[in-house]
Design a protein around this motif. Structure first.
Motif, PDB file in Angstrom:
ATOM      1  N   UNK A   1       0.855  -1.178   0.000  1.00 24.54           N
ATOM      2  CA  UNK A   1       0.000   0.000   0.000  1.00 24.54           C
ATOM      3  C   UNK A   1       0.900   1.239   0.000  1.00 24.54           C
ATOM      4  N   UNK A   2       0.475   2.291  -0.678  1.00 18.37           N
ATOM      5  CA  UNK A   2       1.298   3.494  -0.837  1.00 18.37           C
ATOM      6  C   UNK A   2       0.543   4.694  -0.304  1.00 18.37           C
ATOM      7  N   UNK A   3       1.235   5.502   0.489  1.00 17.74           N
ATOM      8  CA  UNK A   3       0.641   6.719   1.046  1.00 17.74           C
ATOM      9  C   UNK A   3       1.551   7.904   0.733  1.00 17.74           C
ATOM     10  N   UNK A   4       0.953   9.085   0.657  1.00 21.18           N
ATOM     11  CA  UNK A   4       1.717  10.316   0.450  1.00 21.18           C
ATOM     12  C   UNK A   4       1.399  11.300   1.564  1.00 21.18           C
ATOM     13  N   UNK A   5       2.417  12.065   1.962  1.00 23.11           N
ATOM     14  CA  UNK A   5       2.247  13.112   2.967  1.00 23.11           C
ATOM     15  C   UNK A   5       2.177  14.463   2.247  1.00 23.11           C
ATOM     16  N   UNK A   6       1.135  15.218   2.533  1.00 21.24           N
ATOM     17  CA  UNK A   6       0.950  16.528   1.917  1.00 21.24           C
ATOM     18  C   UNK A   6       1.165  17.616   2.956  1.00 21.24           C
ATOM     19  N   UNK A   7       1.881  18.680   2.547  1.00 17.88           N
ATOM     20  CA  UNK A   7       2.118  19.818   3.434  1.00 17.88           C
ATOM     21  C   UNK A   7       1.471  21.059   2.835  1.00 17.88           C
ATOM     22  N   UNK A   8       0.971  21.925   3.692  1.00 20.26           N
ATOM     23  CA  UNK A   8       0.356  23.164   3.225  1.00 20.26           C
ATOM     24  C   UNK A   8       1.407  24.085   2.646  1.00 20.26           C
ATOM     25  N   UNK A   9       1.084  24.725   1.522  1.00 23.91           N
ATOM     26  CA  UNK A   9       1.959  25.725   0.928  1.00 23.91           C
ATOM     27  C   UNK A   9       1.544  27.075   1.479  1.00 23.91           C
ATOM     28  N   UNK A  10       2.438  27.689   2.218  1.00 26.95           N
ATOM     29  CA  UNK A  10       2.111  28.962   2.844  1.00 26.95           C
ATOM     30  C   UNK A  10       2.248  30.095   1.855  1.00 26.95           C
ATOM     31  N   UNK A  11       1.443  31.122   2.027  1.00 31.03           N
ATOM     32  CA  UNK A  11       1.611  32.326   1.230  1.00 31.03           C
ATOM     33  C   UNK A  11       2.985  32.933   1.510  1.00 31.03           C
ATOM     34  N   UNK A  12       3.502  33.680   0.549  1.00 30.08           N
ATOM     35  CA  UNK A  12       4.870  34.191   0.636  1.00 30.08           C
ATOM     36  C   UNK A  12       5.142  34.880   1.962  1.00 30.08           C
ATOM     37  N   UNK A  13       4.203  35.725   2.405  1.00 28.12           N
ATOM     38  CA  UNK A  13       4.458  36.477   3.624  1.00 28.12           C
ATOM     39  C   UNK A  13       4.381  35.604   4.870  1.00 28.12           C
ATOM     40  N   UNK A  14       3.862  34.365   4.704  1.00 24.03           N
ATOM     41  CA  UNK A  14       3.736  33.480   5.856  1.00 24.03           C
ATOM     42  C   UNK A  14       4.886  32.482   5.968  1.00 24.03           C
ATOM     43  N   UNK A  15       5.758  32.466   4.942  1.00 21.05           N
ATOM     44  CA  UNK A  15       6.826  31.476   4.941  1.00 21.05           C
ATOM     45  C   UNK A  15       7.858  31.830   6.013  1.00 21.05           C
ATOM     46  N   UNK A  16       7.889  31.017   7.033  1.00 23.94           N
ATOM     47  CA  UNK A  16       8.850  31.236   8.110  1.00 23.94           C
ATOM     48  C   UNK A  16       9.476  29.909   8.494  1.00 23.94           C
ATOM     49  N   UNK A  17      10.767  29.916   8.649  1.00 22.34           N
ATOM     50  CA  UNK A  17      11.493  28.726   9.046  1.00 22.34           C
ATOM     51  C   UNK A  17      12.212  29.046  10.343  1.00 22.34           C
ATOM     52  N   UNK A  18      11.781  28.416  11.414  1.00 19.78           N
ATOM     53  CA  UNK A  18      12.293  28.785  12.729  1.00 19.78           C
ATOM     54  C   UNK A  18      13.717  28.312  12.953  1.00 19.78           C
ATOM     55  N   UNK A  19      14.029  27.093  12.523  1.00 20.19           N
ATOM     56  CA  UNK A  19      15.364  26.564  12.736  1.00 20.19           C
ATOM     57  C   UNK A  19      15.829  25.865  11.468  1.00 20.19           C
ATOM     58  N   UNK A  20      17.053  26.144  11.069  1.00 14.84           N
ATOM     59  CA  UNK A  20      17.626  25.507   9.896  1.00 14.84           C
ATOM     60  C   UNK A  20      19.019  24.993  10.212  1.00 14.84           C
ATOM     61  N   UNK A  21      19.409  23.926   9.496  1.00 13.70           N
ATOM     62  CA  UNK A  21      20.777  23.426   9.611  1.00 13.70           C
ATOM     63  C   UNK A  21      21.706  24.351   8.836  1.00 13.70           C
ATOM     64  N   UNK A  22      22.954  23.946   8.691  1.00 15.19           N
ATOM     65  CA  UNK A  22      23.901  24.728   7.904  1.00 15.19           C
ATOM     66  C   UNK A  22      23.394  24.886   6.478  1.00 15.19           C
ATOM     67  N   UNK A  23      23.815  25.976   5.824  1.00 16.92           N
ATOM     68  CA  UNK A  23      23.323  26.242   4.472  1.00 16.92           C
ATOM     69  C   UNK A  23      23.701  25.133   3.499  1.00 16.92           C
ATOM     70  N   UNK A  24      24.808  24.424   3.747  1.00 14.91           N
ATOM     71  CA  UNK A  24      25.203  23.325   2.867  1.00 14.91           C
ATOM     72  C   UNK A  24      24.174  22.203   2.883  1.00 14.91           C
TER      73      UNK A  24
END
Length: 361
Positions: free
Chosen positions: A80-103
């Motif tokens: 059986x196959x499943x997919x995970x869907x994530x909401x696409x935020x509007x440009x002004x809502x795009x926020x990333x609280x924590x990120x790894x190194x840019x590499x």
């Protein structure tokens, strides 16, 4: 009875899946046979991950995906196959609280930073040529090297259109050279070329410049984005982006942001990728999460007129130079030089400036 093992696609409230071979939610595959699943995301959502499990629920495959389709090797059992869907935020809502190194977040962009050590190649060698010589030589090149034949007026209009707009639409009958003209012009002048077949699933700007994957905490770097980034490091090299069969999806949806940006003054030709969180050091050519569209970038869309495509909206035509290809040209015997050249963006710009001066006088 069906041969092989059965594969079933689970339902999701944020999108749907269907096998490419059958167009349905179930199909049979032999062990190790490649199964391809097409993803239809609901508006506002993007598929980011898929899993393959056996009948008992045991996870067999778990992979990130690009949001439009994915493929896997069929296990030797029913799955059986499943997919995970994530909401696409509007440009002004795009926020990333924590990120790894840019590499890790931008691996390909960071690799390009290392290659160029953060410094752009400001100037490149170029040929000394006039506009009329450029037209004649390119026309001869097409005839001799590619067995493609165009009248002089078509070549003149094509080359001069880059002076009037950074967005061009070539439309008309199939087999008239719409796709070949920009492809071989890039080859002829040693420009950087990206040839992108547009997909029917394209719905917004994430299809061309990518998106941040909340599941993997990485940015999905598209070829389009990488070539824009490369253009920033090589401002004197002409970069041509060909969107082949661009109206197989609605241009005013996936290309809207770029069209709007090109209406602004050149310093404001920027596209937002994401909002950079405090403390994160982005790739060198990303300014506060924006990618610059440099003046050496030209966008050419090819469009067919048939029942399999969408009509192009007037607001798209208003922002483009359009060339119609309504007939196939006849062969001719070329005369004169037909060898390729090296043409820089600054030289091409100076040719346009000289033509304006001559025309004014």
């Amino acid at each position: 009875s069906e041969s092989g093992h059965k594969a079933t696609l689970n339902e999701s409230e944020n999108g749907s899946l269907q096998f490419e071979t059958s167009g349905s939610s179930s199909a049979y595959f032999e062990p190790d046979e490649t199964a391809t699943v097409n993803v239809i995301s609901n508006k506002g959502y993007q598929a980011v991950h898929y899993t393959v499990t056996d009948a008992s629920g045991k996870e067999l495959i778990s992979e990130d995906m690009d949001g439009s389709s994915f493929s896997f090797k069929m296990p030797d059992k029913e799955v059986r196959i499943s997919a995970t869907f994530a909401a696409i935020l509007e440009e002004e809502e795009i926020k990333v609280e924590e990120l790894d190194d840019r590499e890790k977040v931008f691996p390909a962009l960071s690799a390009m930073d290392i290659r160029y050590e953060g410094y752009a190649v400001e100037k490149m060698e170029t040929v000394d040529i006039t506009l009329e010589e450029l037209v004649e030589r390119f026309r001869n090149y097409l005839a001799v090297h590619e067995k493609l034949y165009f009248d002089k007026d078509t070549i003149r209009i094509f080359i001069s259109s880059f002076a009037a707009s950074h967005f061009m639409i070539l439309e008309g009958l199939s087999g008239t050279g719409k796709s070949s003209l920009p492809r071989y012009f890039a080859k002829f002048v040693k420009a950087n070329l990206l040839f992108v077949p547009v997909q029917t699933t394209w719905r917004d700007k994430t299809s061309i410049i990518g998106y941040f994957n909340d599941f993997s905490k990485t940015y999905n770097e598209t070829d389009f984005l990488l070539n824009l980034y490369h253009a920033n490091y090589n401002p004197d090299q002409i970069h041509i982006f060909v969107l082949d069969e661009m109206n197989i999806s609605r241009v005013e949806y996936y290309f809207a942001d770029l069209l709007s940006v090109l209406e602004y003054p050149v310093p404001d030709w920027r596209l937002r990728l994401l909002q950079i969180p405090h403390g994160f050091l982005p790739p060198a050519k990303l300014d506060d999460g924006f990618i610059q569209i440099p003046e050496n970038s030209f966008f050419v869309g090819t469009a067919n007129k048939d029942d399999s495509t969408f009509s192009i909206a007037d607001k798209v035509y208003d922002r483009a130079i359009t060339i119609d290809f309504d007939y196939r040209n006849t062969a001719f015997e070329p005369e004169g030089d037909c060898s390729p050249i090296t043409l820089s963006k600054s030289k091409l710009h100076s040719l346009y400036e000289e033509a304006l001066i001559v025309d004014a006088n």
